[in-house]
Scaffold this active site. Sequence first.
Site, PDB file in Angstrom:
ATOM      1  N   LYS A 126       0.804  -1.205   0.115  1.00  0.00           N
ATOM      2  CA  LYS A 126       0.090  -0.124   0.341  1.00  0.00           C
ATOM      3  C   LYS A 126       0.797   1.417  -0.210  1.00  0.00           C
ATOM      4  O   LYS A 126       1.959   1.364   0.457  1.00  0.00           O
ATOM      5  CB  LYS A 126      -0.912   0.065   1.298  1.00  0.00           C
ATOM      6  CG  LYS A 126      -1.880  -1.087   1.357  1.00  0.00           C
ATOM      7  CD  LYS A 126      -2.136  -1.361   3.081  1.00  0.00           C
ATOM      8  CE  LYS A 126      -1.405  -1.227   4.356  1.00  0.00           C
ATOM      9  NZ  LYS A 126      -1.807  -1.736   4.628  1.00  0.00           N
ATOM     10  N   THR A 136      -7.369   9.515   9.049  1.00  0.00           N
ATOM     11  CA  THR A 136      -7.220   7.859   7.983  1.00  0.00           C
ATOM     12  C   THR A 136      -6.883   6.964   9.661  1.00  0.00           C
ATOM     13  O   THR A 136      -5.855   5.745   8.912  1.00  0.00           O
ATOM     14  CB  THR A 136      -5.747   8.267   7.534  1.00  0.00           C
ATOM     15  OG1 THR A 136      -4.856   8.586   8.682  1.00  0.00           O
ATOM     16  CG2 THR A 136      -6.286   9.571   6.286  1.00  0.00           C
ATOM     17  N   GLY A 158      -7.209   3.449  10.863  1.00  0.00           N
ATOM     18  CA  GLY A 158      -7.837   2.360  10.796  1.00  0.00           C
ATOM     19  C   GLY A 158      -8.139   1.757   9.833  1.00  0.00           C
ATOM     20  O   GLY A 158      -8.712   0.760   9.107  1.00  0.00           O
ATOM     21  N   THR A 159      -7.298   2.795   8.503  1.00  0.00           N
ATOM     22  CA  THR A 159      -7.222   1.991   7.029  1.00  0.00           C
ATOM     23  C   THR A 159      -6.634   0.625   6.750  1.00  0.00           C
ATOM     24  O   THR A 159      -7.214   0.407   5.521  1.00  0.00           O
ATOM     25  CB  THR A 159      -6.563   3.773   6.084  1.00  0.00           C
ATOM     26  OG1 THR A 159      -5.464   3.705   6.367  1.00  0.00           O
ATOM     27  CG2 THR A 159      -7.292   4.620   6.310  1.00  0.00           C
ATOM     28  N   GLY A 160      -6.032   0.399   7.576  1.00  0.00           N
ATOM     29  CA  GLY A 160      -4.750  -0.276   6.825  1.00  0.00           C
ATOM     30  C   GLY A 160      -5.545  -2.009   7.146  1.00  0.00           C
ATOM     31  O   GLY A 160      -6.057  -2.836   6.561  1.00  0.00           O
ATOM     32  N   CYS A 161      -5.984  -1.672   8.263  1.00  0.00           N
ATOM     33  CA  CYS A 161      -7.165  -2.437   8.872  1.00  0.00           C
ATOM     34  C   CYS A 161      -8.051  -3.129   8.343  1.00  0.00           C
ATOM     35  O   CYS A 161      -9.260  -3.929   7.394  1.00  0.00           O
ATOM     36  CB  CYS A 161      -7.879  -2.322  10.012  1.00  0.00           C
ATOM     37  SG  CYS A 161      -6.253  -2.486  11.468  1.00  0.00           S
TER      38      CYS A 161
END
Length: 268
Positions: free
Chosen positions: A175, A207, A209-212
């Site tokens: 990402k 932003t 928690g975007t990865g989760c």
Amino acid sequence: MTGRVLIIAGSDSGGGAGIQADIKTVTALKGYAATAITALTAQNTLGVHGVFGVDPEFIASQIRVVLEDIGADALKTGMLHSAAVIETVAAELGAYTERIPLVLDPVMVAQSGASLLDPEAVGSLKEHLLPLADILTPNVPEAEKLSGLEIRSVEDMQAAAQQLLQQGPNAVLLKGGHMAGNSLSDVLATPEGIEVFSDTRIDTEHTHGTGCTLASAIAAGLAQGMTRSAAVRRARAYLRRALQSPPGHGQGAGGVDHSHTVGAFRED
């Protein structure tokens, strides 16, 4: 409701990331979320204020009873804070990952900068979990730690994704949100080649928690029978829309609008 996803991750008391974001995401995409909680965090939009790890044997018990009864169509891991936890999770999932895809989000550092993975556990992650993953979803700093390569361009991202592919996962989604510039690219590497997804950056500080969220959205897609590419494409579209209308709670970097899809699924 289709697609069972077992999520193995830590709890975020602020609700923007971790298990809370995972459950919201899978539910918003019409999947069924089950969980095995690895740690409790005292966390809000300003940072992580404390971490309390769950005993590895109890994590194993959570995984075991869910899979023996409810089952799963996809697996997703998030915060696995120690080598003992990583090795326990790998041992429990090893018998399942040949037939159930695992989305491995290698959570190392929180958005606030707080460490969420013991430094000595990185080797354990590479040895025990990367070979079990169907899709590994690192951000740029995580990919640099796992690959040992410096990443400064999309070309560097492609090289790092291909290097990580050699460490065992079936696919790598690297990402690009940490890269500079108004254009944002994510790189999906598989043995068949490279696919680059590019969009303009959304201007927001919310932003958390975007990865989760992205990893859980991918897991939901895989659980529902989508190809990797299609699951990634839908997950990115879901997250981009969620970033455009954040609830704005808290004094710091808040979470995204996980529920933006809810109205779209009403049947008249």
